[in-house]
Design a protein around this motif. Structure first.
Motif, PDB file in Angstrom:
ATOM      1  N   PRO A 188       0.756  -1.184   0.120  1.00 21.49           N
ATOM      2  CA  PRO A 188       0.094  -0.210  -0.078  1.00 21.49           C
ATOM      3  C   PRO A 188       0.903   1.275   0.013  1.00 21.49           C
ATOM      4  O   PRO A 188       0.587   2.247  -0.546  1.00 21.49           O
ATOM      5  N   LYS A 189       2.142   1.177   0.444  1.00 20.65           N
ATOM      6  CA  LYS A 189       2.773   2.326   0.582  1.00 20.65           C
ATOM      7  C   LYS A 189       3.317   2.817  -0.932  1.00 20.65           C
ATOM      8  O   LYS A 189       3.720   4.074  -1.070  1.00 20.65           O
ATOM      9  N   LYS A 197       1.550   3.652  -3.102  1.00 16.71           N
ATOM     10  CA  LYS A 197       0.681   4.858  -3.696  1.00 16.71           C
ATOM     11  C   LYS A 197       1.199   6.105  -3.524  1.00 16.71           C
ATOM     12  O   LYS A 197       1.520   6.924  -4.277  1.00 16.71           O
ATOM     13  N   SER A 198       1.870   5.983  -2.007  1.00 14.28           N
ATOM     14  CA  SER A 198       2.590   7.501  -1.702  1.00 14.28           C
ATOM     15  C   SER A 198       3.853   7.621  -2.646  1.00 14.28           C
ATOM     16  O   SER A 198       4.068   8.465  -3.402  1.00 14.28           O
ATOM     17  N   LEU A 199       4.684   6.476  -2.972  1.00 12.11           N
ATOM     18  CA  LEU A 199       5.725   6.491  -3.516  1.00 12.11           C
ATOM     19  C   LEU A 199       5.560   6.919  -5.148  1.00 12.11           C
ATOM     20  O   LEU A 199       6.281   7.520  -5.841  1.00 12.11           O
TER      21      LEU A 199
END
Lengths: 295, 233, 214
Positions: C39-40, C42-44
């Motif tokens: 899910p991280k 997305k920010s990346l």
């Protein structure tokens, strides 16, 4: 009530918190002071569950936080965090998306977001782009983010850093309003003026430990710990406060002596020392006569 | 330019709500590509709307000047047909003039509609039409990242300028690469910050939409019908 | 090099969209998979997209007049690979349209093919081919080839829409003319951007070597 019991935390090899005990109540403003690197921010991140202590526990209303998904969700609903730099906190491009982010994810009514904007004086800004806000407005938006969660506690990291006087005043007003509303406010700061204006309870941190805890500010210790604030203080009292560096006694002095001692105290305070004026017989009367004479 | 365009978007006179605006332009553009009469009607209406929205329109018109100049020149001197004028080996033909004319009309008409959108509509207003959740979130997050990064890039540029970092092409290249690297580092710090900011507020996969008022729908439909009627003239 | 709004006739807009969309759907699908895995991501991805845009928004002074700026795709393709770059570039191009008024909506398909797909793809091949021998040359050619191919493809797109005469010969004739005139702005641009890319990628490699996998 939110508290930490003997929490230890390290970033890699660097120990940041060393057995820290802390407690904050609702309807109170708890101020955490200490110089840069004392562990203030790390402590705040524990209160919201963003960091998990390596040892020790965090308790919310007496219940130990268990760090599973459910518990963290509940903790973050109850304890809202305001970051030091609003640009680090604001993640949505428009004001409304930003303030509604928390309540939408926490499953709360979006009326909360509306009320929060009103409370911080940003009503009517909903469709503005966050990048078009001033520094003070961004700060207030980041506080609205927290208020919109309708939390029991609002935890703020350096809420007045980089603000001008009107910005500072509006933050002070907001903090006092939150206390009125029954919220517990926790502030990390090295701004003695802010601490003096809003604080109910005070913690001093040094190298990851609590070195002072009390209901009044210990100015001498604050200075020794490198907490930046007023240049100095003049206190007029008849207490036996030992935290001041200079005590000036007035006892049956002549007008000339009163004037000289008082002005010297002002000079010392200006240089950063704290002075306690112990007023004896005739002090106020003497001041009155001097003022008469000046007219 | 972004900075100023962003504030233009905030302050321009919009006449209709964001939804009406975006759909009006998106639906008008295909008609503009297809029909000459529609192009004329659209050019008139959207130029008026854009001018009314903001004086910045006139500056936007200059942005593609080099592209228009170069491409139209090629069209004018390349397309074969009956020669009507010549300059050394370059010939202008009846056909090339016709194509250049129709291209320019289409281009300016579509560009005026596009400008109306650009002058009045913020990126989130546009992105909110996208219903694919993960895409919408990436776009809104990245726009926020852009806002912060551009602000930082701007101050770095000023700092470099103050120390003569842009004097001459060589130094300019070096400084720009340096700023690019700073941007890269800041970008990846931003990932952590986004994650923390999301987590601190109970992130559970929801990214709320911007509130946008409706309004102006009737006007939008009328403008669209006017352009549509071009097909039948 | 962006084709401006409205410049291409309807059928060519549709054609380039038809070419770009399958690639983008594939990119979106891969992105979604990645997000489900982590899910991280997305920010990346969001921040990478921001970085590509900001890189492309650094304005070039004096060299070429009004609206030239680096494409940033050469750097992006070295950092993120061709399929992610294609997907992110298409969104970056939409941003350039909506935030800078560069390019356009009807021409987004055509611009995505040239600047998001073909250009970076060839840049990536050049990078792969050279990186074993000389990393600096590989960085240089990644950016230079990406820009150069973008310019070639854009010229072809214009030539296809505006052939000198019907048939392949007419297209080629037009293409040469478009290549010739845009060389004035695009060749210096490609070289300058390649120099920037070298310095930028070298310092990224020095300070964050894990990002540029060997």
């Amino acid at each position: 009530m939110i508290e930490t019991r003997d929490i230890w935390f390290s970033y890699g090899d660097r120990e940041v918190l060393k057995g820290l005990n802390f407690m904050a109540r609702q309807s109170e403003v708890t101020v955490v002071m200490g110089k840069n690197g004392a562990g203030k921010t790390t402590l705040l991140l524990h209160l919201n569950g963003l960091l998990r202590p390596k040892k020790g526990e965090v308790r919310l209303n007496g219940v130990r936080v268990s760090y599973d998904k459910r518990a963290l969700f509940e903790l973050r609903k109850k304890v809202a965090l305001v970051f030091q730099n609003p640009d680090d906190q604001i993640i949505a491009p428009t004001v409304w998306e930003e303030v509604a982010f928390g309540p939408a994810n926490a499953g709360l009514n979006l009326e909360n977001a509306k009320r929060a904007l009103k409370l911080v004086g940003l009503e009517g800004y909903e469709e503005r782009l966050c990048s078009q806000l001033s520094g003070g407005e961004k700060k207030r938006l980041s506080i609205a983010d927290a208020i919109a969660m309708d939390p029991d506690f609002v935890v703020m990291d350096e809420p007045t850093a980089g603000l001008d006087q009107p910005g500072f005043d509006s933050i002070v007003e907001l903090i006092l309003m939150l206390r009125e509303l029954g919220k517990g406010v926790v502030i990390a700061t090295h701004d003695l003026e802010l601490a003096t204006k809003v604080g109910d309870r005070f913690y001093y941190l040094d190298a990851g430990r609590v070195v002072y805890e009390g209901e009044s500010i210990d100015y001498r210790l604050a200075k020794r710990l490198g907490i930046r604030g007023f240049a100095g203080m003049i206190m007029i009292a008849s207490t036996t406060d030992t935290s001041v560096e200079q005590i000036v006694n007035f006892n049956g002095d002549s007008e000339h002596e009163i004037l000289e001692k008082t002005l010297k105290a002002v000079l010392k305070a200006y240089r950063g020392e704290s002075v306690l004026l112990k007023t004896g017989e005739g002090f106020i009367e003497g001041i009155r006569r001097i003022l008469e004479g000046l007219k | 330019m972004t900075e100023s365009l962003e504030s233009v978007q905030m302050n321009s006179k919009k006449v209709m709500g964001p939804k009406a605006r975006v759909w009006l332009v998106l639906l008008s553009l295909p008609l503009i590509l297809l029909d000459t009469q529609s192009q004329l009607i659209a050019l008139t209406l959207f130029s008026l709307l854009s001018l009314h929205a903001s004086r910045y329109y006139l500056r936007l018109l200059l942005a593609p000047a080099v592209f228009i100049l170069f491409s139209t020149t090629v069209i004018l001197f390349t397309i074969e047909g009956k020669e009507i004028a010549s300059l050394y080996f370059l010939k202008i033909t009846d056909k090339s003039v016709e194509v250049a004319q129709s291209t320019l009309l289409r281009c300016f008409s579509a560009f005026s509609a596009f400008c109306y959108l650009v002058l009045t509509t913020t990126l989130p207003e546009f992105v909110n039409l996208i219903r694919v959740g993960f895409l919408r979130e990436i776009m809104l997050l990245s726009y926020r990242a852009i806002q912060v990064l551009l602000e930082e890039a701007e101050s770095l540029k000023i700092s470099a300028e103050a120390r003569l970092g842009f004097l001459g092409l060589r130094r300019w290249v070096k400084t720009t690469a340096l700023i690019g690297h700073m941007m890269f580092l800041r970008s990846f710090e931003r990932v952590e910050k986004f994650e923390m900011a999301k987590e601190a507020r109970c992130y559970s996969g929801i990214f709320p939409s911007a509130r946008s008022e409706g309004g102006g729908k009737i006007l939008a439909v009328m403008i669209f019908l006017a352009i549509f009627s071009g097909l039948f003239i | 090099m962006h084709i401006m709004e409205g410049f291409l006739p309807a059928e060519w807009c549709a054609f380039w969209y038809a070419l770009a969309i399958p690639v983008l759907i594939y990119g979106a699908w891969k992105t979604k998979k990645e997000i489900e895995r982590d899910p991280k991501a997305k920010s990346l991805l969001a921040v990478s997209l921001g970085f590509i845009f900001v890189l492309s928004a650094l304005k070039l002074p004096s060299v070429t007049g009004s609206c030239s700026h680096p494409t940033g795709t050469g750097v992006a393709v070295v950092l993120f690979g061709p399929s992610v770059t294609a997907f992110l570039s298409s969104i970056a191009l939409l941003y350039q349209a909506l935030l800078l008024a560069h390019g356009g909506l009807t021409t987004l398909g055509a611009n995505t093919v040239s600047m998001g797909i073909v250009g970076p793809f060839f840049g990536f091949i050049a990078y792969k081919a050279l990186k074993k021998f000389n990393l600096t040359a590989a960085f240089f050619s990644a950016a230079a080839v990406a820009d150069f191919m973008t310019y070639v493809v854009t010229s072809l797109q214009l030539a296809l829409a505006f052939p000198a005469s019907p048939g392949m010969e007419g297209v080629m004739f037009s293409a040469i003319r478009f290549l010739g005139i845009f060389a004035v702005t695009q060749i210096p641009l490609a070289i300058i951007e390649a120099f920037i890319a070298v310095l930028l990628l070298r310092s990224i490699r020095t300070y964050s070597p894990e990002v540029i996998s060997a």
